[in-house]
Each structure stands twice: as structure tokens, then as C-alpha cells.
Design a protein around this motif. Sequence first.
Motif, PDB file in Angstrom:
ATOM      1  N   ASN A 123      40.122  45.872  32.100  1.00 35.21           N
ATOM      2  CA  ASN A 123      39.714  44.661  31.308  1.00 35.21           C
ATOM      3  C   ASN A 123      41.415  44.159  30.988  1.00 35.21           C
ATOM      4  O   ASN A 123      41.533  43.769  29.986  1.00 35.21           O
ATOM      5  CB  ASN A 123      39.192  44.927  30.044  1.00 35.21           C
ATOM      6  N   ALA A 124      42.294  44.360  31.880  1.00 34.37           N
ATOM      7  CA  ALA A 124      43.549  43.999  31.546  1.00 34.37           C
ATOM      8  C   ALA A 124      44.167  42.868  32.721  1.00 34.37           C
ATOM      9  O   ALA A 124      45.225  42.386  32.650  1.00 34.37           O
ATOM     10  CB  ALA A 124      44.706  45.084  31.513  1.00 34.37           C
ATOM     11  N   GLY A 125      43.310  42.778  33.843  1.00 34.76           N
ATOM     12  CA  GLY A 125      43.623  41.759  34.760  1.00 34.76           C
ATOM     13  C   GLY A 125      42.434  40.978  35.385  1.00 34.76           C
ATOM     14  O   GLY A 125      42.205  40.057  35.075  1.00 34.76           O
ATOM     15  N   ARG A 126      41.881  41.603  36.512  1.00 36.00           N
ATOM     16  CA  ARG A 126      40.799  40.668  37.081  1.00 36.00           C
ATOM     17  C   ARG A 126      39.646  40.325  36.273  1.00 36.00           C
ATOM     18  O   ARG A 126      39.422  39.048  36.187  1.00 36.00           O
ATOM     19  CB  ARG A 126      40.238  41.553  38.332  1.00 36.00           C
ATOM     20  N   SER A 127      39.249  40.957  35.448  1.00 37.60           N
ATOM     21  CA  SER A 127      37.990  40.581  34.363  1.00 37.60           C
ATOM     22  C   SER A 127      38.578  39.437  33.642  1.00 37.60           C
ATOM     23  O   SER A 127      37.708  38.632  32.969  1.00 37.60           O
ATOM     24  CB  SER A 127      37.044  41.703  34.170  1.00 37.60           C
ATOM     25  N   GLN A 128      39.675  39.771  33.090  1.00 34.62           N
ATOM     26  CA  GLN A 128      40.332  38.622  31.994  1.00 34.62           C
ATOM     27  C   GLN A 128      40.456  37.337  32.641  1.00 34.62           C
ATOM     28  O   GLN A 128      40.180  36.400  32.192  1.00 34.62           O
ATOM     29  CB  GLN A 128      41.561  39.214  31.719  1.00 34.62           C
ATOM     30  N   MET A 129      41.062  37.353  33.824  1.00 38.98           N
ATOM     31  CA  MET A 129      41.269  36.319  34.762  1.00 38.98           C
ATOM     32  C   MET A 129      39.885  35.387  34.773  1.00 38.98           C
ATOM     33  O   MET A 129      39.735  34.520  34.650  1.00 38.98           O
ATOM     34  CB  MET A 129      42.112  36.375  36.087  1.00 38.98           C
ATOM     35  N   ALA A 130      38.949  36.162  35.378  1.00 38.54           N
ATOM     36  CA  ALA A 130      37.675  35.665  35.807  1.00 38.54           C
ATOM     37  C   ALA A 130      36.979  34.853  34.551  1.00 38.54           C
ATOM     38  O   ALA A 130      36.442  34.130  34.768  1.00 38.54           O
ATOM     39  CB  ALA A 130      36.738  36.781  36.358  1.00 38.54           C
ATOM     40  N   ALA A 131      37.050  35.756  33.264  1.00 38.90           N
ATOM     41  CA  ALA A 131      36.279  35.307  32.226  1.00 38.90           C
ATOM     42  C   ALA A 131      37.181  33.984  31.665  1.00 38.90           C
ATOM     43  O   ALA A 131      36.291  32.813  31.481  1.00 38.90           O
ATOM     44  CB  ALA A 131      36.576  36.176  31.173  1.00 38.90           C
ATOM     45  N   ALA A 132      38.176  33.915  31.735  1.00 36.42           N
ATOM     46  CA  ALA A 132      39.179  32.724  31.337  1.00 36.42           C
ATOM     47  C   ALA A 132      38.792  31.426  31.984  1.00 36.42           C
ATOM     48  O   ALA A 132      38.498  30.411  31.784  1.00 36.42           O
ATOM     49  CB  ALA A 132      40.704  32.995  31.316  1.00 36.42           C
ATOM     50  N   LEU A 133      38.569  31.903  33.703  1.00 38.66           N
ATOM     51  CA  LEU A 133      38.563  30.734  34.437  1.00 38.66           C
ATOM     52  C   LEU A 133      37.136  30.261  34.243  1.00 38.66           C
ATOM     53  O   LEU A 133      36.777  29.025  34.446  1.00 38.66           O
ATOM     54  CB  LEU A 133      38.680  31.164  35.809  1.00 38.66           C
ATOM     55  N   LEU A 134      36.267  31.102  34.256  1.00 43.24           N
ATOM     56  CA  LEU A 134      34.809  30.521  34.070  1.00 43.24           C
ATOM     57  C   LEU A 134      34.483  30.034  32.698  1.00 43.24           C
ATOM     58  O   LEU A 134      33.962  28.735  32.806  1.00 43.24           O
ATOM     59  CB  LEU A 134      33.707  31.680  34.131  1.00 43.24           C
ATOM     60  N   ASP A 135      35.159  30.356  31.687  1.00 39.72           N
ATOM     61  CA  ASP A 135      35.030  29.720  30.426  1.00 39.72           C
ATOM     62  C   ASP A 135      35.562  28.397  30.543  1.00 39.72           C
ATOM     63  O   ASP A 135      34.978  27.241  30.145  1.00 39.72           O
ATOM     64  CB  ASP A 135      35.802  30.328  29.538  1.00 39.72           C
TER      65      ASP A 135
END
Length: 135
Positions: A14-26
Amino acid sequence: MPDLPEVLFVCVHNAGRSQMAAALLDHHAAGRVRVRSAGSAPADTINPAVVAVMDELGLDLAKEFPKPLTTEAVRAADVVITMGCGDACPVFPGKRYLDWRLDDPAGKPVEQVRPIRDEIDARVRELLTELLPAH
């Protein structure tokens, strides 16, 4: 107010891909989707190269931090998107699961993280068209 669809992005740290995805979707959903991210083995901090490439888009991850994956988070989500966490993600019947195979940005310089971010952005935009069909 109707129930918002909820999406949970899960990777190992939870330090890269999932953080980027969450921020972009949000960002793209503009309040029309509830977004969370978590890691099956959360890191201490977010990858600095990830923070840098997201900052290029005007998305600030500096205040974010890796969060542990909980059964409650999975249960609450309508869509669970895994990114390389393998069998660590609990599976509940009736949930929609997607597995996005993406390079891990860990240890990579900004130049190599940028294309991962752009790939996630394209997938997030596509997901959004499924979650929020045009009326």
C-alpha cells in the motif's frame, strides 16, 4: 442521496500502485465513488517516486500513509481490485474482483514509475465508465 459505489484497491505494501489508483479514482470520480486502499503487508511510508509522479498531476499523496488490509474494508467494497497481493486478499461471495497486473514501482526511479501511473490512470478511467454509466 443514493449509495455510492465503493472501490478498494489492494497491493502488498500500500505504498505505490494502490495509493496511485485510489488517488486517481478519487480525483476523476469527484465524490461519486467511495475509494479506499490497503496493503496485505503495509510499508512504513509511501514510495517517494510515487509521491513525485502524482504531484506532477497535482495530486498530493504527502499526507497519505500505508494502511493494513481489513476484512471490514473488503466486506464494505463493491469492487475489490488487487495488484499483486496474491492469496492475501480475503474473498467474499458477491463481490466483484479484478486483478490488475502492473509493475511494482518499488525501488524504481520517477522515469520508470510514470508509465505505471499512466497505465493505472487509463484503467481507473475505464473502471469509472463502468461504475458510473452515462444516464
